[in-house]
Each structure stands twice: as C-alpha cells, then as structure tokens.
Design a protein around this motif. Structure first.
Motif, PDB file in Angstrom:
ATOM      1  N   LYS A 129     -18.828   5.568  24.744  1.00  0.00           N
ATOM      2  CA  LYS A 129     -17.716   5.935  25.623  1.00  0.00           C
ATOM      3  C   LYS A 129     -17.998   7.283  26.266  1.00  0.00           C
ATOM      4  N   THR A 130     -18.208   7.265  27.571  1.00  0.00           N
ATOM      5  CA  THR A 130     -18.457   8.499  28.319  1.00  0.00           C
ATOM      6  C   THR A 130     -17.517   8.635  29.518  1.00  0.00           C
ATOM      7  N   SER A 131     -16.499   7.786  29.561  1.00  0.00           N
ATOM      8  CA  SER A 131     -15.483   7.911  30.604  1.00  0.00           C
ATOM      9  C   SER A 131     -14.151   7.445  30.041  1.00  0.00           C
ATOM     10  N   THR A 132     -13.091   7.852  30.706  1.00  0.00           N
ATOM     11  CA  THR A 132     -11.748   7.437  30.320  1.00  0.00           C
ATOM     12  C   THR A 132     -10.861   7.437  31.556  1.00  0.00           C
ATOM     13  N   THR A 133      -9.750   6.761  31.458  1.00  0.00           N
ATOM     14  CA  THR A 133      -8.818   6.642  32.575  1.00  0.00           C
ATOM     15  C   THR A 133      -7.430   7.047  32.105  1.00  0.00           C
ATOM     16  N   GLY A 134      -6.793   7.889  32.881  1.00  0.00           N
ATOM     17  CA  GLY A 134      -5.422   8.285  32.603  1.00  0.00           C
ATOM     18  C   GLY A 134      -4.549   8.073  33.819  1.00  0.00           C
TER      19      GLY A 134
ATOM     20  N   ARG B  15      -9.882  17.033  14.122  1.00  0.00           N
ATOM     21  CA  ARG B  15     -10.789  17.276  15.248  1.00  0.00           C
ATOM     22  C   ARG B  15     -12.180  16.800  14.829  1.00  0.00           C
ATOM     23  N   VAL B  16     -12.703  15.790  15.543  1.00  0.00           N
ATOM     24  CA  VAL B  16     -13.939  15.134  15.116  1.00  0.00           C
ATOM     25  C   VAL B  16     -15.093  15.300  16.093  1.00  0.00           C
ATOM     26  N   ALA B  17     -14.819  15.808  17.295  1.00  0.00           N
ATOM     27  CA  ALA B  17     -15.886  15.982  18.288  1.00  0.00           C
ATOM     28  C   ALA B  17     -15.424  16.947  19.368  1.00  0.00           C
ATOM     29  N   VAL B  18     -16.402  17.481  20.074  1.00  0.00           N
ATOM     30  CA  VAL B  18     -16.131  18.288  21.265  1.00  0.00           C
ATOM     31  C   VAL B  18     -16.751  17.550  22.442  1.00  0.00           C
ATOM     32  N   ILE B  19     -15.954  17.382  23.509  1.00  0.00           N
ATOM     33  CA  ILE B  19     -16.457  16.770  24.734  1.00  0.00           C
ATOM     34  C   ILE B  19     -16.288  17.749  25.888  1.00  0.00           C
ATOM     35  N   GLU B  20     -17.113  17.564  26.914  1.00  0.00           N
ATOM     36  CA  GLU B  20     -17.057  18.393  28.112  1.00  0.00           C
ATOM     37  C   GLU B  20     -16.929  17.484  29.328  1.00  0.00           C
ATOM     38  N   VAL B  21     -15.989  17.778  30.197  1.00  0.00           N
ATOM     39  CA  VAL B  21     -15.752  16.995  31.405  1.00  0.00           C
ATOM     40  C   VAL B  21     -16.896  17.228  32.389  1.00  0.00           C
ATOM     41  N   THR B  22     -17.448  16.130  32.903  1.00  0.00           N
ATOM     42  CA  THR B  22     -18.546  16.227  33.866  1.00  0.00           C
ATOM     43  C   THR B  22     -18.162  15.748  35.264  1.00  0.00           C
ATOM     44  N   GLU B  23     -17.073  14.992  35.357  1.00  0.00           N
ATOM     45  CA  GLU B  23     -16.615  14.503  36.664  1.00  0.00           C
ATOM     46  C   GLU B  23     -15.160  14.094  36.560  1.00  0.00           C
ATOM     47  N   VAL B  24     -14.389  14.343  37.621  1.00  0.00           N
ATOM     48  CA  VAL B  24     -12.994  13.923  37.698  1.00  0.00           C
ATOM     49  C   VAL B  24     -12.746  13.367  39.090  1.00  0.00           C
ATOM     50  N   ARG B  25     -12.163  12.171  39.133  1.00  0.00           N
ATOM     51  CA  ARG B  25     -11.750  11.573  40.406  1.00  0.00           C
ATOM     52  C   ARG B  25     -10.341  11.034  40.251  1.00  0.00           C
TER      53      ARG B  25
ATOM     54  N   LEU C 200      -9.885   9.257  36.808  1.00  0.00           N
ATOM     55  CA  LEU C 200     -11.130   8.770  36.239  1.00  0.00           C
ATOM     56  C   LEU C 200     -11.923   9.991  35.792  1.00  0.00           C
ATOM     57  N   GLU C 201     -12.127  10.072  34.505  1.00  0.00           N
ATOM     58  CA  GLU C 201     -12.769  11.247  33.916  1.00  0.00           C
ATOM     59  C   GLU C 201     -14.062  10.818  33.225  1.00  0.00           C
ATOM     60  N   ARG C 202     -15.126  11.529  33.542  1.00  0.00           N
ATOM     61  CA  ARG C 202     -16.392  11.341  32.829  1.00  0.00           C
ATOM     62  C   ARG C 202     -16.601  12.569  31.958  1.00  0.00           C
ATOM     63  N   PHE C 203     -17.228  12.345  30.812  1.00  0.00           N
ATOM     64  CA  PHE C 203     -17.462  13.451  29.897  1.00  0.00           C
ATOM     65  C   PHE C 203     -18.749  13.220  29.138  1.00  0.00           C
ATOM     66  N   ARG C 204     -19.194  14.295  28.506  1.00  0.00           N
ATOM     67  CA  ARG C 204     -20.360  14.192  27.629  1.00  0.00           C
ATOM     68  C   ARG C 204     -19.958  14.693  26.257  1.00  0.00           C
ATOM     69  N   LEU C 205     -20.586  14.100  25.254  1.00  0.00           N
ATOM     70  CA  LEU C 205     -20.374  14.534  23.883  1.00  0.00           C
ATOM     71  C   LEU C 205     -21.191  15.796  23.659  1.00  0.00           C
ATOM     72  N   VAL C 206     -20.516  16.875  23.335  1.00  0.00           N
ATOM     73  CA  VAL C 206     -21.182  18.153  23.100  1.00  0.00           C
ATOM     74  C   VAL C 206     -21.536  18.310  21.637  1.00  0.00           C
ATOM     75  N   ALA C 207     -20.620  17.931  20.754  1.00  0.00           N
ATOM     76  CA  ALA C 207     -20.853  18.095  19.329  1.00  0.00           C
ATOM     77  C   ALA C 207     -19.989  17.142  18.523  1.00  0.00           C
ATOM     78  N   ARG C 208     -20.549  16.667  17.436  1.00  0.00           N
ATOM     79  CA  ARG C 208     -19.769  15.960  16.416  1.00  0.00           C
ATOM     80  C   ARG C 208     -19.321  17.014  15.414  1.00  0.00           C
ATOM     81  N   LEU C 209     -18.100  16.890  14.920  1.00  0.00           N
ATOM     82  CA  LEU C 209     -17.570  17.863  13.984  1.00  0.00           C
ATOM     83  C   LEU C 209     -17.345  17.198  12.634  1.00  0.00           C
ATOM     84  N   ASP C 210     -17.459  17.975  11.604  1.00  0.00           N
ATOM     85  CA  ASP C 210     -17.154  17.476  10.269  1.00  0.00           C
ATOM     86  C   ASP C 210     -15.643  17.588  10.099  1.00  0.00           C
ATOM     87  N   PRO C 211     -14.916  16.450  10.087  1.00  0.00           N
ATOM     88  CA  PRO C 211     -13.460  16.526   9.998  1.00  0.00           C
ATOM     89  C   PRO C 211     -12.973  17.108   8.666  1.00  0.00           C
ATOM     90  N   ALA C 212     -13.833  17.151   7.682  1.00  0.00           N
ATOM     91  CA  ALA C 212     -13.428  17.733   6.388  1.00  0.00           C
ATOM     92  C   ALA C 212     -13.371  19.257   6.455  1.00  0.00           C
TER      93      ALA C 212
END
Length: 151
Positions: free
Chosen positions: A38-43, A71-81, A138-150
């Motif tokens: 998953k590298t895009s989402t729609t709102g 909090r399980v990951a950090v994402i960064e927005v790469t495109e918004v339309r 329409l939002e595209r993003f990249r996974l920056v980091a996985r986080l340890d939820p513990a």
C-alpha cells in the motif's frame, strides 16, 4: 525504506495516519503499508472539511496507527491530487494495495465504506452519499520506517 532514526518524542509529535476505522479493515490496510503493498490512499475532501484539517502536503510525515492505537510506522507524503471521484486512475487503485483489479471494483468497495454507518456518523451526516463529482484526495506515500509498537 530509509534508515531514518526516530526518538520516541519525534514519533509522538507526528500527526496520526489512520486508515479506515479500528478493526479488521484497518488491520488489513496497516499490514499492506508495512509490507509495502500500500503506497496510496484515498480520502474524501468532505472528511477533511468536516474535521477542519488541512489536506496532506508533499513531504509531510505521519505515524501510522493500528487498531490498538499503537504507532507502527512512519510514512511520508510524496504526491497529493484532488480530483472528482470519476477521475481516479487505475495506477492509484493498484497502489492502494487492497487487491482491486478494476476501477469499478475499487469504487464499489470505497463507496461501501463511505456510505457505511461509521463514516456517515464521522461526517455527522446520516444521508451522506458520493457520486462522480465528489472530490477525493489521492495521496501517495512512502514507508519511511517500521516502528516497534511495544516501544
């Protein structure tokens, strides 16, 4: 994925990225983010307006939360339309990582969610509906980091 390091304070300061509502759908979407499918989402623009939130902006980062509010990951927005629903393209559909094989199937799934009781309640509009002209983000993003939820 980059090797960016985050302190717990940095992570806590990030806005939350919530996919769907807590439960099985959120769990599925978060898993797709974590595995890179998953590298895009729609709102809905209407949702941003109702929550009085600005639209996402390129370069902004957020912390993905799971159904247990961890909090399980950090994402960064790469495109918004912002486009009418009728203009959502197949590449975006595929990059949502939900397994849809057609725009029509994707749209039926999303309309089912948007017309659902939880979404209508979140928007404060029990009669809310979408059509071809409904504006979506329409939002595209990249996974920056996985986080340890513990922690």
């Amino acid at each position: 994925m980059t090797s960016d390091a985050f302190s717990s304070g940095d992570i806590a300061a990030l806005p939350r990225a919530e996919f769907a509502f807590p439960g099985p759908l959120r769990d599925q979407l978060v898993a797709a983010v974590l595995d890179g499918a998953k590298t895009s989402t729609t709102g809905l623009v209407a949702d941003y307006e109702h929550e009085n939130e600005p639209l996402p902006s390129v370069g902004s980062r957020s912390a993905v939360v799971d159904s247990d509010d961890r909090r399980v990951a950090v994402i960064e927005v790469t495109e918004v339309r912002v486009v009418p629903l009728a203009q959502v393209d197949f590449a975006h559909v595929v990059d949502e990582g939900e397994g849809d094989t057609s725009i029509a199937g994707w749209r039926a799934n999303h309309e089912g969610f948007w017309h659902g009781e939880e979404m209508r309640a979140a928007l404060g509009d029990p009669e809310f509906t979408v059509d071809d002209e409904t504006l979506v983000v329409l939002e595209r993003f990249r996974l920056v980091a996985r986080l340890d939820p513990a922690g």
